[in-house]
Scaffold this motif. Structure first.
Motif, mmCIF file in Angstrom:
data_model
loop_
_atom_site.group_PDB
_atom_site.id
_atom_site.type_symbol
_atom_site.label_atom_id
_atom_site.label_comp_id
_atom_site.label_asym_id
_atom_site.label_seq_id
_atom_site.Cartn_x
_atom_site.Cartn_y
_atom_site.Cartn_z
ATOM 1 N N ASN A 1 0.851 -0.950 -0.052
ATOM 2 C CA ASN A 1 -0.064 0.044 -0.224
ATOM 3 C C ASN A 1 0.979 1.246 0.025
ATOM 4 O O ASN A 1 1.708 1.477 0.841
ATOM 5 C CB ASN A 1 -0.972 0.004 1.218
ATOM 6 C CG ASN A 1 -1.871 -1.137 1.078
ATOM 7 O OD1 ASN A 1 -2.127 -1.705 0.229
ATOM 8 N ND2 ASN A 1 -2.270 -1.695 2.548
ATOM 9 N N ALA B 1 1.163 5.436 -0.093
ATOM 10 C CA ALA B 1 0.590 7.073 0.091
ATOM 11 C C ALA B 1 1.310 7.944 -0.973
ATOM 12 O O ALA B 1 2.671 7.765 -1.015
ATOM 13 C CB ALA B 1 0.736 7.437 1.625
ATOM 14 N N TYR C 1 -3.281 -1.404 -2.874
ATOM 15 C CA TYR C 1 -4.025 -0.057 -2.686
ATOM 16 C C TYR C 1 -3.125 1.249 -2.855
ATOM 17 O O TYR C 1 -1.906 1.332 -2.278
ATOM 18 C CB TYR C 1 -4.775 -0.110 -1.506
ATOM 19 C CG TYR C 1 -5.530 -1.219 -1.519
ATOM 20 C CD1 TYR C 1 -6.555 -1.251 -2.524
ATOM 21 C CD2 TYR C 1 -5.679 -2.209 -0.363
ATOM 22 C CE1 TYR C 1 -7.708 -2.400 -2.215
ATOM 23 C CE2 TYR C 1 -6.455 -3.341 -0.436
ATOM 24 C CZ TYR C 1 -7.584 -3.402 -1.359
ATOM 25 O OH TYR C 1 -8.268 -4.256 -1.363
ATOM 26 N N CYS D 1 -3.191 5.778 -1.753
ATOM 27 C CA CYS D 1 -3.968 6.419 -1.025
ATOM 28 C C CYS D 1 -3.383 7.951 -1.665
ATOM 29 O O CYS D 1 -2.212 8.098 -1.269
ATOM 30 C CB CYS D 1 -4.003 6.668 0.447
ATOM 31 S SG CYS D 1 -5.221 7.808 0.864
ATOM 32 N N LEU E 1 -7.775 7.566 8.015
ATOM 33 C CA LEU E 1 -6.863 6.875 6.853
ATOM 34 C C LEU E 1 -7.338 5.250 6.985
ATOM 35 O O LEU E 1 -7.524 4.568 5.928
ATOM 36 C CB LEU E 1 -5.616 7.083 6.891
ATOM 37 C CG LEU E 1 -5.377 8.506 6.371
ATOM 38 C CD1 LEU E 1 -3.796 8.930 6.577
ATOM 39 C CD2 LEU E 1 -5.522 8.703 4.796
ATOM 40 N N GLY F 1 -10.958 4.518 5.966
ATOM 41 C CA GLY F 1 -10.805 4.195 4.397
ATOM 42 C C GLY F 1 -10.250 3.195 3.949
ATOM 43 O O GLY F 1 -10.756 2.487 3.032
ATOM 44 N N LEU F 2 -9.217 2.735 4.694
ATOM 45 C CA LEU F 2 -8.472 1.319 3.669
ATOM 46 C C LEU F 2 -9.542 0.148 4.206
ATOM 47 O O LEU F 2 -9.618 -0.674 3.410
ATOM 48 C CB LEU F 2 -7.136 1.285 4.497
ATOM 49 C CG LEU F 2 -6.531 0.009 4.048
ATOM 50 C CD1 LEU F 2 -6.290 -0.213 2.733
ATOM 51 C CD2 LEU F 2 -5.108 -0.213 5.004
ATOM 52 N N TYR G 1 -12.907 3.221 -5.059
ATOM 53 C CA TYR G 1 -12.333 4.542 -4.072
ATOM 54 C C TYR G 1 -13.167 4.532 -2.936
ATOM 55 O O TYR G 1 -14.242 4.487 -2.943
ATOM 56 C CB TYR G 1 -12.401 5.756 -4.905
ATOM 57 C CG TYR G 1 -11.732 5.923 -6.338
ATOM 58 C CD1 TYR G 1 -10.220 6.133 -6.472
ATOM 59 C CD2 TYR G 1 -12.310 5.912 -7.626
ATOM 60 C CE1 TYR G 1 -9.611 6.098 -7.642
ATOM 61 C CE2 TYR G 1 -11.758 6.037 -8.645
ATOM 62 C CZ TYR G 1 -10.327 6.139 -8.685
ATOM 63 O OH TYR G 1 -9.761 6.251 -9.945
ATOM 64 N N PHE H 1 -13.005 7.982 -0.115
ATOM 65 C CA PHE H 1 -12.675 9.284 -0.073
ATOM 66 C C PHE H 1 -13.381 9.950 1.145
ATOM 67 O O PHE H 1 -14.185 9.476 1.658
ATOM 68 C CB PHE H 1 -12.772 10.054 -1.307
ATOM 69 C CG PHE H 1 -14.278 10.521 -1.691
ATOM 70 C CD1 PHE H 1 -14.865 11.591 -1.210
ATOM 71 C CD2 PHE H 1 -14.950 9.631 -2.618
ATOM 72 C CE1 PHE H 1 -16.201 11.850 -1.738
ATOM 73 C CE2 PHE H 1 -16.385 9.846 -2.844
ATOM 74 C CZ PHE H 1 -16.679 10.768 -2.515
ATOM 75 N N PHE I 1 -8.082 12.835 1.447
ATOM 76 C CA PHE I 1 -7.595 11.636 1.075
ATOM 77 C C PHE I 1 -8.764 11.000 0.014
ATOM 78 O O PHE I 1 -9.742 11.379 0.136
ATOM 79 C CB PHE I 1 -7.088 10.829 2.096
ATOM 80 C CG PHE I 1 -8.292 10.249 3.089
ATOM 81 C CD1 PHE I 1 -8.969 9.145 2.641
ATOM 82 C CD2 PHE I 1 -8.495 10.780 4.001
ATOM 83 C CE1 PHE I 1 -9.860 8.536 3.361
ATOM 84 C CE2 PHE I 1 -9.437 10.526 4.853
ATOM 85 C CZ PHE I 1 -10.290 9.082 4.480
ATOM 86 N N TYR I 2 -7.928 10.265 -1.016
ATOM 87 C CA TYR I 2 -8.656 9.529 -1.926
ATOM 88 C C TYR I 2 -8.040 8.126 -1.976
ATOM 89 O O TYR I 2 -6.830 7.920 -2.653
ATOM 90 C CB TYR I 2 -8.517 10.135 -3.149
ATOM 91 C CG TYR I 2 -8.973 11.434 -3.223
ATOM 92 C CD1 TYR I 2 -10.446 11.899 -3.320
ATOM 93 C CD2 TYR I 2 -7.946 12.433 -3.048
ATOM 94 C CE1 TYR I 2 -10.792 13.277 -3.370
ATOM 95 C CE2 TYR I 2 -8.438 13.921 -2.979
ATOM 96 C CZ TYR I 2 -9.691 14.110 -3.037
ATOM 97 O OH TYR I 2 -10.178 15.359 -3.140
ATOM 98 N N TRP I 3 -8.277 7.142 -1.410
ATOM 99 C CA TRP I 3 -7.977 5.552 -1.331
ATOM 100 C C TRP I 3 -8.625 5.018 -2.633
ATOM 101 O O TRP I 3 -9.667 5.363 -2.881
ATOM 102 C CB TRP I 3 -8.545 4.788 -0.271
ATOM 103 C CG TRP I 3 -7.718 4.860 1.130
ATOM 104 C CD1 TRP I 3 -8.176 5.559 2.281
ATOM 105 C CD2 TRP I 3 -6.343 4.234 1.386
ATOM 106 N NE1 TRP I 3 -7.076 5.217 3.425
ATOM 107 C CE2 TRP I 3 -6.215 4.422 2.741
ATOM 108 C CE3 TRP I 3 -5.781 3.304 0.447
ATOM 109 C CZ2 TRP I 3 -4.988 3.697 3.217
ATOM 110 C CZ3 TRP I 3 -4.371 2.760 1.000
ATOM 111 C CH2 TRP I 3 -4.222 3.144 2.287
#
Length: 229
Positions: free
Chosen positions: A2, A4, A100, A102, A116, A119-120, A130, A132, A178-180
């Motif tokens: 993952n 970032a 994934y 982010c 965060l 979101g995950l 997504y 977010f 944030f946008y995962w």
């Protein structure tokens, strides 16, 4: 793994150098890097920048800067998706096995490790591209008004002129933190705001877009009120 990715170009105009401008004792970008580290969600935390000073500060706070962003995606016209796809293309050439990703904005001082993590978890469980951060509008958008060239008022939605506020549908907007997403979704440029996305709903007191000097001043005041600093 993952990853970032924190986009942080050097040429911001409305608030010069805003990504590293001091905010309550730390460069603004430090809040995003620290939240990413504390979340435990990421194998690598990457800052995408075209600016050496930003790169140096990112390294100081524990992020990596394995490449410098080219000028053609570091101007006012470059989109977040452009930046994400450039980074993912670079990772692909390095044979990084990514699941994934982010995108975390550099100007998000109210971001939390818990958001965060949430979101995950949602991205792993739900069948979406997504996840977010979002929050509610503080005023019903159905009552929005505009001014014409003479300064006269018109309603955007005149059909709601006499509808009680409590009877109007609650509406949300992007919180800009944030946008995962899956590696595939970002690589293919899938739209973030679609039926293939789900939001993490944040309290309005944890959200402040920072595009203007007034936004910055309000964010500082809100931060002081919340944390007593």
């Amino acid at each position: 793994m993952n990853i970032a990715i924190i986009p942080a170009r050097g040429g911001s105009k409305r608030i010069p150098r805003k990504n590293i401008k001091p905010f309550h004792g730390k460069p603004m970008i430090a809040y995003s890097i620290e939240a990413a580290k504390e979340s435990g969600c990421f194998d690598r935390i990457i800052v995408s920048t075209d600016d050496q000073e930003i790169a140096d500060i990112a390294l100081k706070y524990g992020a990596e800067v394995p490449f410098m962003r080219p000028a053609d995606i570091a101007d006012d016209h470059a989109t977040t998706m452009d930046v994400m796809q450039h980074a993912l293309t670079w990772f692909g050439k390095e044979d990084w096995d990514i699941e994934y990703v982010c995108c975390i904005y550099a100007t998000a001082p109210f971001i939390t490790p818990e958001s965060l993590q949430q979101g995950l978890k949602m991205l792993e469980i739900e069948n979406v591209s997504y996840v977010f951060s979002a929050t509610t509008f503080s005023f019903p958008i159905q009552r929005a008004i505009a001014l014409n060239e003479r300064g006269r008022v018109r309603m955007f939605y005149p059909e709601y002129a006499n509808t009680r506020s409590q009877d109007l549908e609650e509406v949300y907007h992007d919180a800009g933190q944030f946008y995962w997403g899956t590696d595939v979704a970002f690589q293919q440029g899938e739209a973030i705001f679609s039926e293939q996305s789900k939001p993490i709903i944040l309290s309005r007191k944890r959200v402040q877009d920072i595009d203007t000097v007034e936004d910055w001043e309000f964010a500082e005041a809100l931060f002081s009120a919340m944390y007593g600093k």
